[in-house]
Every structure is written in C-alpha cells, then in structure tokens.
Write an enzyme that holds these catalytic residues in place. Structure first.
Site, PDB file in Angstrom:
ATOM      1  N   THR A 176      58.875 -12.012  -3.587  1.00 46.95           N
ATOM      2  CA  THR A 176      57.407 -12.231  -3.312  1.00 46.95           C
ATOM      3  C   THR A 176      56.800 -12.081  -1.850  1.00 46.95           C
ATOM      4  O   THR A 176      56.086 -11.367  -1.629  1.00 46.95           O
ATOM      5  CB  THR A 176      56.510 -13.077  -4.166  1.00 46.95           C
ATOM      6  OG1 THR A 176      56.744 -12.725  -5.645  1.00 46.95           O
ATOM      7  CG2 THR A 176      55.194 -13.159  -4.036  1.00 46.95           C
ATOM      8  N   ASP A 200      55.375  -5.547  -4.154  1.00 47.47           N
ATOM      9  CA  ASP A 200      56.207  -6.629  -3.433  1.00 47.47           C
ATOM     10  C   ASP A 200      57.549  -6.360  -3.744  1.00 47.47           C
ATOM     11  O   ASP A 200      58.381  -6.279  -2.710  1.00 47.47           O
ATOM     12  CB  ASP A 200      55.602  -7.998  -3.203  1.00 47.47           C
ATOM     13  CG  ASP A 200      55.768  -8.455  -4.838  1.00 47.47           C
ATOM     14  OD1 ASP A 200      55.940  -7.639  -5.889  1.00 47.47           O
ATOM     15  OD2 ASP A 200      55.704  -9.671  -4.875  1.00 47.47           O
ATOM     16  N   HIS A 201      58.033  -5.808  -4.755  1.00 48.67           N
ATOM     17  CA  HIS A 201      59.405  -5.681  -4.992  1.00 48.67           C
ATOM     18  C   HIS A 201      59.334  -5.158  -6.563  1.00 48.67           C
ATOM     19  O   HIS A 201      58.322  -5.047  -7.199  1.00 48.67           O
ATOM     20  CB  HIS A 201      60.148  -6.778  -4.901  1.00 48.67           C
ATOM     21  CG  HIS A 201      59.435  -8.255  -5.904  1.00 48.67           C
ATOM     22  ND1 HIS A 201      59.527  -8.303  -7.175  1.00 48.67           N
ATOM     23  CD2 HIS A 201      58.974  -9.274  -5.560  1.00 48.67           C
ATOM     24  CE1 HIS A 201      59.086  -9.249  -7.681  1.00 48.67           C
ATOM     25  NE2 HIS A 201      58.502  -9.994  -6.667  1.00 48.67           N
ATOM     26  N   HIS A 240      59.470 -11.758 -15.599  1.00 52.56           N
ATOM     27  CA  HIS A 240      60.412 -13.026 -15.438  1.00 52.56           C
ATOM     28  C   HIS A 240      60.652 -13.538 -16.885  1.00 52.56           C
ATOM     29  O   HIS A 240      61.579 -14.283 -17.109  1.00 52.56           O
ATOM     30  CB  HIS A 240      59.950 -14.268 -14.461  1.00 52.56           C
ATOM     31  CG  HIS A 240      60.096 -13.837 -13.156  1.00 52.56           C
ATOM     32  ND1 HIS A 240      61.416 -13.580 -12.697  1.00 52.56           N
ATOM     33  CD2 HIS A 240      59.196 -13.852 -12.111  1.00 52.56           C
ATOM     34  CE1 HIS A 240      61.188 -13.416 -11.245  1.00 52.56           C
ATOM     35  NE2 HIS A 240      59.950 -13.584 -10.826  1.00 52.56           N
ATOM     36  N   ASN A 255      61.137 -16.450  -0.225  1.00 53.05           N
ATOM     37  CA  ASN A 255      60.187 -17.320  -0.741  1.00 53.05           C
ATOM     38  C   ASN A 255      60.473 -18.716  -0.269  1.00 53.05           C
ATOM     39  O   ASN A 255      59.528 -19.341   0.331  1.00 53.05           O
ATOM     40  CB  ASN A 255      60.153 -17.342  -2.285  1.00 53.05           C
ATOM     41  CG  ASN A 255      59.740 -16.137  -2.922  1.00 53.05           C
ATOM     42  OD1 ASN A 255      59.050 -15.147  -2.144  1.00 53.05           O
ATOM     43  ND2 ASN A 255      59.837 -16.034  -4.352  1.00 53.05           N
ATOM     44  N   HIS A 265      64.659 -10.589  -9.715  1.00 53.21           N
ATOM     45  CA  HIS A 265      64.734  -9.617  -8.847  1.00 53.21           C
ATOM     46  C   HIS A 265      65.471 -10.122  -7.749  1.00 53.21           C
ATOM     47  O   HIS A 265      66.520 -10.541  -7.771  1.00 53.21           O
ATOM     48  CB  HIS A 265      63.374  -9.224  -8.350  1.00 53.21           C
ATOM     49  CG  HIS A 265      62.350 -10.256  -8.275  1.00 53.21           C
ATOM     50  ND1 HIS A 265      62.256 -10.891  -6.941  1.00 53.21           N
ATOM     51  CD2 HIS A 265      61.546 -10.463  -9.155  1.00 53.21           C
ATOM     52  CE1 HIS A 265      61.295 -11.865  -7.147  1.00 53.21           C
ATOM     53  NE2 HIS A 265      60.843 -11.641  -8.457  1.00 53.21           N
ATOM     54  N   ASP A 323      52.684  -7.324  -8.275  1.00 49.80           N
ATOM     55  CA  ASP A 323      53.795  -8.066  -8.188  1.00 49.80           C
ATOM     56  C   ASP A 323      54.879  -7.589  -9.381  1.00 49.80           C
ATOM     57  O   ASP A 323      54.541  -7.440 -10.361  1.00 49.80           O
ATOM     58  CB  ASP A 323      53.515  -9.689  -8.452  1.00 49.80           C
ATOM     59  CG  ASP A 323      54.541 -10.594  -7.719  1.00 49.80           C
ATOM     60  OD1 ASP A 323      55.745  -9.968  -7.834  1.00 49.80           O
ATOM     61  OD2 ASP A 323      53.976 -11.677  -7.151  1.00 49.80           O
ATOM     62  N   ASP A 337      49.540 -18.166  -3.724  1.00 48.51           N
ATOM     63  CA  ASP A 337      49.257 -18.480  -2.340  1.00 48.51           C
ATOM     64  C   ASP A 337      49.890 -17.776  -1.441  1.00 48.51           C
ATOM     65  O   ASP A 337      49.177 -17.030  -0.246  1.00 48.51           O
ATOM     66  CB  ASP A 337      49.244 -20.035  -2.198  1.00 48.51           C
ATOM     67  CG  ASP A 337      50.742 -20.379  -2.568  1.00 48.51           C
ATOM     68  OD1 ASP A 337      51.557 -19.849  -2.955  1.00 48.51           O
ATOM     69  OD2 ASP A 337      50.726 -21.708  -2.480  1.00 48.51           O
ATOM     70  N   ARG A 338      51.106 -17.350  -1.920  1.00 48.02           N
ATOM     71  CA  ARG A 338      51.859 -16.610  -0.707  1.00 48.02           C
ATOM     72  C   ARG A 338      51.685 -15.139  -0.649  1.00 48.02           C
ATOM     73  O   ARG A 338      51.964 -14.652   0.338  1.00 48.02           O
ATOM     74  CB  ARG A 338      53.497 -16.863  -1.160  1.00 48.02           C
ATOM     75  CG  ARG A 338      53.789 -16.574  -2.532  1.00 48.02           C
ATOM     76  CD  ARG A 338      55.298 -16.964  -2.815  1.00 48.02           C
ATOM     77  NE  ARG A 338      56.000 -16.291  -4.074  1.00 48.02           N
ATOM     78  CZ  ARG A 338      56.098 -17.103  -4.970  1.00 48.02           C
ATOM     79  NH1 ARG A 338      55.360 -18.515  -4.973  1.00 48.02           N
ATOM     80  NH2 ARG A 338      56.436 -17.002  -6.245  1.00 48.02           N
TER      81      ARG A 338
END
Length: 540
Positions: free
Chosen positions: A80, A331-332, A290, A101, A478, A41, A161-162
């Site tokens: 994400t 993911d980014h 972050h 998200n 992001h 991530d 979880d995502r």
C-alpha cells in the site's frame, strides 16, 4: 520533464517515450479547475477486466474515457505505502524512499507501546507514533501545485493514514483525513472539516449495525465456497459473520466518500481561479481481498458497490459545475487464496512454509552460530530481510550466508539478492512488463532503507497462514513482483471526453506528469521517473 504553460485542458500532446516539452494549439476548453485522483486499494487490472462487463454506474462511465488496462506498479514491493507513493509523485519507490509499509532500522531502536522495536512504519514517527509524511523523499503533485500557486487547495481523504499522507504530500496544513479505526482524523494541530462529527457519527452507527449482507444478484454465479481445516468458510452466498469486519465492506468506502464530499463542499474545491486537487483513497477492496480472497462472491459484491459509489462521486462533481478531470488507479493488485487458485488450475499455489518466517529463520541462524539474541528482525515475512546489529561483526557475513542458503533451498523461493548485488543494478528502463525480476527489485531498492537480503517468492505463494476465524484473519495478499500484483488499471475521464483504449504497458508514475501537463505545471527534468501519457486524441 517540462510541460508547456500554453495548453488547452485536454490538448496535452506528450509522447510516452520523451520528457521534452511540446506545445499544443489552444482550444476554447478551459483547464480543469479540479483534479480528482481516485485510488482503489488492491484494485488489480485483473479485477477491472473481470468485472468491467458488469459495471453499470461510475466505473462503467470512467471506462468510456482514456483507458490503460495494463498499467503497472512497476516495483517488486507491491504494498500500500510504496504504491501510493508513486501515484502523485511520478517516482518509483527507489526514489520516493517508501520501499515497504514497514522497514527495520537495525542500528536504531525505538520505544513504542512499552516495547523496544526497530520497525519504522512508513507514515508514523516511531518515537511519537504521530502520523507524518516525513519519510517521503520527494514532492507530490499537490506540493508542486501549492508551490506554483499558494492559493491552490490540496486535500486527501482515505481509509488508511498511509494512503492519505502519500497522496497529499509534505504540507501538513492541507486538508488530509484518514480513518483511525474509530473516526476520521488529521495531523496534530491541523483543522478538521466543520461537518466531520456528523460523518463520524454516521460511520460509527454503520460500524455498530450488525446486518447480514445482501450479496449482489449479479454475483451469485461466483459463489465458490472454500472450506479450511479450521472450519472457516469463504465464498458463500450470504453470511452475517462474513462482513462483521466493517472495513471489509462497501460501508467503509461509503464513509470515506462522505468525508471526501464534505471536504469538496466545505473547501469549495475547484471554485476559485486556481486549480485544486482532491485525492480519495478507497480501502475496502483491499480488506475484502485480504479476508476473503479476490476470486469469490465477496469481491464481486464489493465491486458492484464500488461501481455505485464512483457513480455517486461523478454525480456530485457534475453538480458542482466546474471543469474537472478524474484519474483512477490502484496502489497494487492482489491474488486469490491459494486453496481456490489450486482448485482452478494453479497447481503451484501454496502457503509459504513457516520455517521461512522471520522468527523461525532467526532462530535457525542463531542456533547455527550460537548467538544469544535474535539474528533477524521483524514479525512478518516481507521481501526485505534485516539482520540484527547485535550480531558480532566477525559473524555477520556468515549469518547472512546461512540465511541465504536456507532461503535458496526452498521450493517456494524464486530469487534471493543481496544489498550489494542490488546496489550495482542500474535503474530499470524499457517496457515495464518485460523487466527482469532483478529490475523490479531494483525499483524498490533504497540503499538507506533496504534489507541485507531481498527474497522473492515464486508465483502464487502466499506468506500467510490459513485462517482460524472468518472475516478476521488475513488469508490472501500481495507484495510480490508478479504480474497479478503489479498490474493496475489507469483511467482518465472528464465530461465530454472522446475516449480511447491503449493496451501498451504503462506505469503509475506516468499519472502525475500527465495531470501536471493538463494544468500547464512544469516539472523539472530529471525530477521524476514517469512520462506524460498522450491524451491528445481525447481532446473535446
């Protein structure tokens, strides 16, 4: 798109630009018994390139394989959930339906935690708050593998979880695990690994152990302190408080790896006649980014620890002794805090003015039209802007126009587009690094879920306020259409690989068809957005 069923493990010979099946001469090398998809991530291509010379273990090893250093999460909503939704589906968010998200449903309200909300989180049912993959509109590689062979075992383990749900797919009977803040859990009524209690206990002990972090020696030259008006300081060499947020440490990634290796062993992945899939999502890099930014000693230390963890993963896979392939991406990307960026030559770096946040913009529009309730939904600034369905129909167009005018008047905003304008734009084609902003936004657009307006900020604008407490507040992010958020590394590696590097710009949606080709799995033409990458030169 179709791939031949008569391929050697590494004889895939599809070109980037075509979705037509080609045959490859078989070799003695077997197909992989195990595909391992690793997603880090917020692991931007910038981070990969910056720390590549310092890697000495797992990431160094993977970098000897096939490397696409200019991969892209091609869409504008670089978050994400959308990013994870592209990796093992081969589809952009416009097709997966995972546009962010969270998104708002102005015509539908829900009761959650005693409050009324219009917000839908990409991996939870808003009515029951149960984790679910139901919002993903397309099939994953695991879904397709299991449909082709019911014996195929699909597993996903992630810090979020995502991440786990987007990688695993729709079958809630798969071994899908995520960290819920206290322990690893899975879907209701789904089984957990027998040894998960021991993993959870070790993670809890790690989380409760308040030990000062020993910053990695290779990172001390990157100690670049930034002090905010509140007195919060980041970029210092060592601090007990710096890693008090456990998720923003390599210990969190280590717990995820422990759980993934437990699943690898208990499920005996890769040890049957079929090919199995294990997806692993490491989240600590995102939390470090972050809370401390991407440019300081904290991120450097995280990269060194991640390198060691990937090395541990490779060692365990070698010990299993079955043919396997590892793919790694993100993911980014992410951007450093604007205060440090400004110190280091990005003079335009700044924080978004509060008047553009949803609550303030909602109040502004409501006052202009003398509305009694809120005009705009949501608590945080996101590119998609949703207007309340309670606005009288005869005032709705004016409300949108008033907000648009205010967004466009800001020197923090690059582009504003309406739902109607985006709906007219065709799906983007051509080189992904040359797409217009409109095309990038279109790749994130779902007519059923997108907002009435999409607002894209200018480069190096961060929609987060300055921190008030070290290691707790998000201070960098992001979710923009700019290169630092879109560029991600894409790596493929297997034992005995003959590696090469290809600097052409490719997409995360190219990963799934590439992996499908390696195992001879047919993907119906028109089902996906990606194209298989040509790995034939890396054949054993």
């Amino acid at each position: 798109m179709k791939t031949s069923g008569n391929r050697s493990l590494f004889g895939l010979a599809l070109t980037l630009a075509t979705a037509i099946a080609q045959s490859a001469t078989p070799t003695e090398a077997p197909r992989p018994k195990l595909i391992v998809m690793v997603v880090v991530d917020q692991y931007s291509a910038d981070l990969f390139n910056e720390y590549r010379p310092l890697y000495k273990e797992g990431l160094k090893q993977l970098a000897t394989g096939v490397v696409f250093p200019r991969g892209h999460q091609s869409h504008a909503a670089t978050e994400t959930c959308p990013g994870h939704s592209t990796i093992l589906t081969g589809a952009r968010p416009a097709r997966t339906g995972i546009i962010a998200n969270e998104w708002q449903t102005p015509k539908q309200a829900y009761e959650a935690n005693g409050q009324t909300t219009h917000e839908v989180y990409c991996a939870k049912d808003p009515a029951t708050q149960a984790v679910t993959p139901k919002y993903l509109k397309v099939s994953t590689l695991g879904d397709r593998m299991h449909a082709a062979n019911s014996k195929a075992k699909i597993a996903a383990v992630a810090g979020k979880d995502r991440a786990a749900t987007m990688l695993a797919g729709h079958d809630t009977d798969t071994m899908t695990l995520w960290w819920n803040g206290k322990k690893f859990e899975t879907y209701a009524n789904a089984r957990l690994p027998k040894g998960i209690d021991a993993v959870n206990a070790a993670a809890e002990k790690s989380m409760r152990t308040d030990v000062p972090v020993d910053m990695h020696a290779a990172c001390r030259s990157r100690a670049n302190a930034v002090t905010f008006e509140s007195g919060v300081q980041i970029g210092v060499e060592t601090s007990e408080e710096n890693y008090s947020a456990w998720r923003a440490s390599s210990a969190f990634d280590a717990a995820v790896l422990d759980a993934a290796l437990l699943v690898l062993d208990e499920e005996e992945l890769g040890r049957g006649e079929q090919t199995d899939l294990l997806a692993i999502g490491f989240s600590a890099t995102d939390y470090v980014g972050h809370r401390y930014g991407a440019g300081g000693i904290e991120m450097c230390t995280q990269q060194m620890r991640l390198d060691a963890l990937i090395g541990r993963l490779v060692d365990r896979l070698d010990h299993v002794g079955v043919p396997y392939v590892i793919a790694l991406t993100a993911d980014h990307g992410g951007v450093d805090v604007p205060e440090r960026n400004k110190q280091q030559g990005a003079g335009q770096a700044k924080r978004l003015e509060l008047e553009l946040y949803p609550a303030q913009m909602s109040k502004y529009v409501a006052e202009k039209l003398r509305l009694k309730g809120p005009a705009i939904l949501g608590n945080f600034f996101t590119p998609d802007i949703y207007f309340s369905d309670a606005i009288p129909k005869n005032l709705r167009a004016r409300a949108i126009a008033i907000a648009r005018q205010r967004y466009e008047a800001s020197d923090s905003v690059e582009l504003v587009m309406s739902w109607e304008e985006l709906n007219k734009i065709p799906a983007p084609t051509g080189l992904v690094d040359e797409w217009t902003l409109q095309q990038r936004a279109r790749a994130s657009f779902d007519p059923e879920r997108s907002g009435s307006l999409v607002v894209l900020t200018k480069p190096f604008v961060t929609p987060l306020p300055p921190p008030t407490k070290t290691g707790r507040d998000y201070i960098a992010g992001h979710a923009t259409p700019w290169g630092y958020d879109r560029r991600v590394p894409i790596l493929f590696w297997w034992p005995g690989i003959r590696g090469f590097e290809q600097p052409i710009a490719v997409e995360s949606v190219d990963i799934m068809p590439t992996l499908a080709g390696l195992i001879g799995l047919e993907i119906p033409e028109g089902d996906i957005d990606g194209h298989a990458l040509d790995l034939s030169r890396a054949e054993q």
